[in-house]
Design a protein around this motif. Structure first.
Motif, PDB file in Angstrom:
ATOM      1  N   THR A  16      45.611  38.652  38.098  1.00 30.00           N
ATOM      2  CA  THR A  16      44.805  38.826  36.706  1.00 30.00           C
ATOM      3  C   THR A  16      44.158  37.519  35.942  1.00 30.00           C
ATOM      4  O   THR A  16      44.642  36.321  36.486  1.00 30.00           O
ATOM      5  N   SER A  18      42.120  36.335  32.159  1.00 33.91           N
ATOM      6  CA  SER A  18      41.661  36.675  30.654  1.00 33.91           C
ATOM      7  C   SER A  18      40.303  36.491  30.539  1.00 33.91           C
ATOM      8  O   SER A  18      39.898  36.836  29.420  1.00 33.91           O
ATOM      9  N   LYS A  69      39.611  42.758  44.808  1.00 38.46           N
ATOM     10  CA  LYS A  69      40.200  42.264  43.501  1.00 38.46           C
ATOM     11  C   LYS A  69      39.341  41.436  42.340  1.00 38.46           C
ATOM     12  O   LYS A  69      39.324  41.678  41.253  1.00 38.46           O
ATOM     13  N   GLU A  72      36.408  43.626  41.102  1.00 38.65           N
ATOM     14  CA  GLU A  72      37.163  44.483  40.138  1.00 38.65           C
ATOM     15  C   GLU A  72      37.527  43.934  38.889  1.00 38.65           C
ATOM     16  O   GLU A  72      36.935  44.368  37.767  1.00 38.65           O
ATOM     17  N   LEU A  73      38.130  42.683  38.884  1.00 40.84           N
ATOM     18  CA  LEU A  73      38.059  41.906  37.648  1.00 40.84           C
ATOM     19  C   LEU A  73      36.966  41.469  37.123  1.00 40.84           C
ATOM     20  O   LEU A  73      36.713  41.512  35.896  1.00 40.84           O
ATOM     21  N   LYS A  74      35.845  41.314  37.904  1.00 33.18           N
ATOM     22  CA  LYS A  74      34.523  40.617  37.383  1.00 33.18           C
ATOM     23  C   LYS A  74      33.724  41.928  36.637  1.00 33.18           C
ATOM     24  O   LYS A  74      33.274  41.782  35.737  1.00 33.18           O
ATOM     25  N   GLU A  75      33.954  43.181  37.268  1.00 32.63           N
ATOM     26  CA  GLU A  75      33.304  44.480  36.368  1.00 32.63           C
ATOM     27  C   GLU A  75      33.934  44.628  35.105  1.00 32.63           C
ATOM     28  O   GLU A  75      33.438  45.064  34.377  1.00 32.63           O
ATOM     29  N   SER A  76      35.242  44.519  35.285  1.00 33.17           N
ATOM     30  CA  SER A  76      36.128  44.769  33.928  1.00 33.17           C
ATOM     31  C   SER A  76      35.520  43.828  32.818  1.00 33.17           C
ATOM     32  O   SER A  76      35.337  44.072  31.605  1.00 33.17           O
ATOM     33  N   PHE A  77      35.132  42.428  33.161  1.00 31.20           N
ATOM     34  CA  PHE A  77      34.723  41.488  32.204  1.00 31.20           C
ATOM     35  C   PHE A  77      33.076  41.997  31.884  1.00 31.20           C
ATOM     36  O   PHE A  77      32.960  41.759  30.520  1.00 31.20           O
ATOM     37  N   GLU A  78      32.368  42.332  32.777  1.00 28.25           N
ATOM     38  CA  GLU A  78      31.043  42.887  32.334  1.00 28.25           C
ATOM     39  C   GLU A  78      30.832  44.121  31.374  1.00 28.25           C
ATOM     40  O   GLU A  78      30.108  44.213  30.657  1.00 28.25           O
ATOM     41  N   ASN A  79      31.785  44.886  31.715  1.00 24.90           N
ATOM     42  CA  ASN A  79      31.850  46.216  31.074  1.00 24.90           C
ATOM     43  C   ASN A  79      32.558  46.306  29.656  1.00 24.90           C
ATOM     44  O   ASN A  79      32.459  47.088  28.732  1.00 24.90           O
ATOM     45  N   ALA A  80      33.529  45.093  29.518  1.00 25.89           N
ATOM     46  CA  ALA A  80      34.317  45.090  28.236  1.00 25.89           C
ATOM     47  C   ALA A  80      33.096  44.603  27.045  1.00 25.89           C
ATOM     48  O   ALA A  80      32.529  43.964  27.193  1.00 25.89           O
TER      49      ALA A  80
END
Length: 339
Positions: A16, A18, A69, A72-80
């Protein structure tokens, strides 16, 4: 070694982060040149031959899982969605001022629309031109004053390359490439070496029209001019034509309209004559047609030209030409309702 790989695989699956900085640190830790997976690859040389296949499969699985992984985490930051602590979401939005079209653009479009209803299409050409298209093809004599340096901007002292002084050069280019019928309108910027003042500028804008076909007469020209004047300045507008001289038309005329301020009664704007000049016109000189490869015994035509600034002055009563090019936002905002 397989137990170590399985332990790292479990770590990677539970990764994970942040923020982007933490994610980059994890990428370096596992996928960097000196990271965990690179260390395993270095130790792979010491694995017994009978275990290499099994260990290799586990290492590839670990590398693929780590890469997926991290992505996946990088995409979550870009779309947030991102929010700044400095933004007060309870405040009403700031009013965003709408832009306005420039008065010259408004008038140019209106002129083109009027002639468009008469069947004219728009033609454009280069602003840097040669002597043939600006002067010689239009019947200008070699000693014509318009060729003088005081009126024309020449490029690098080359007498054959210049900034166009009128958009008539577009007409000659069209006539060279196209046989009649020709019905075009040519809007554009032109340049003349004049002192800048409230009534003159070194660059300004013109709209010229050309109609060439069989049996085109001066009566056709007058009818088109009357239609334009009434559409632009109102149905009560009157016109009058006065004899004049232009090298590229014969006969030539200047057109006046009844003053739209005093209604023809006489005022300071029209110098108490009741009339205001707005354009020059005439029948295309046969020499011009021949220069462009059109048989003057078969075809005739008319041409007219006007300054857009002049028409804008009459329509909106702008007293200083310099205001059109100074980009004063206070002046431009006066035309918001005209859009």
């Amino acid at each position: 070694m397989i137990d170590k790989i399985k332990s790292l695989l479990q770590e990677v699956e539970n990764l994970t982060a942040s923020n982007a900085e933490e994610l980059e640190a994890l990428r370096i830790k596992y996928l960097g040149k000196k990271g965990e997976i690179s260390a395993l690859m270095n130790d792979f040389r010491t694995v017994p031959a009978e275990q290499k296949r099994e260990v290799g499969i586990y290492i590839n699985q670990l590398k693929e899982t780590a890469q997926n992984k991290i992505n996946e985490l990088k995409e979550s930051f870009e779309n947030a969605p991102t929010f700044s602590n400095d933004i007060d979401l309870t405040r009403t939005a700031y009013p965003i001022g709408l832009g306005t079209r420039h008065p010259l653009s408004l008038v140019k479009k209106e002129i083109c629309d009027i002639f468009g209803r008469l069947g004219f299409s728009i033609a454009e050409g280069p602003e840097i031109e040669d002597d043939w298209h600006v002067f010689s093809s239009l019947n200008f004599a070699e000693d014509h004053p318009a060729r003088d340096m005081q009126d024309t901007f020449f490029i690098q002292h080359n007498p054959d390359v210049l900034l166009r002084t009128h958009t008539s050069s577009v007409q000659t280019r069209v006539m060279e490439k196209q046989q009649p019928p020709i019905r075009i309108i040519c809007p554009g910027r032109v340049y003349r070496n004049e002192a800048i003042s409230y009534r003159a500028h070194c660059f300004f804008h013109q709209v010229e029209a050309l109609y060439v076909d069989k049996n085109v007469s001066f009566a056709d020209l007058k009818q088109a001019l009357l239609f334009f004047a009434k559409e632009m300045f109102g149905p009560e507008t009157k016109i009058r034509l006065r004899p004049s001289y232009f090298p590229f038309t014969e006969p030539s005329a200047e057109m006046d309209i009844s003053c739209n301020i005093c209604g023809g009664e006489g005022c300071p704007f029209c110098k108490h004559t009741g009339w205001v000049e707005i354009l020059g016109c005439g029948m295309v000189d046969p020499n011009v047609l021949e220069n462009c490869g059109i048989d003057s015994k078969v075809y005739t035509g008319y041409a007219l030209g006007m300054g857009i600034e002049r028409i804008t002055n009459l329509k909106y009563r702008v007293k200083d030409l310099r205001m059109f090019s100074e980009n004063d936002i206070r002046f431009l905002r006066e035309f918001e309702s005209a859009n």
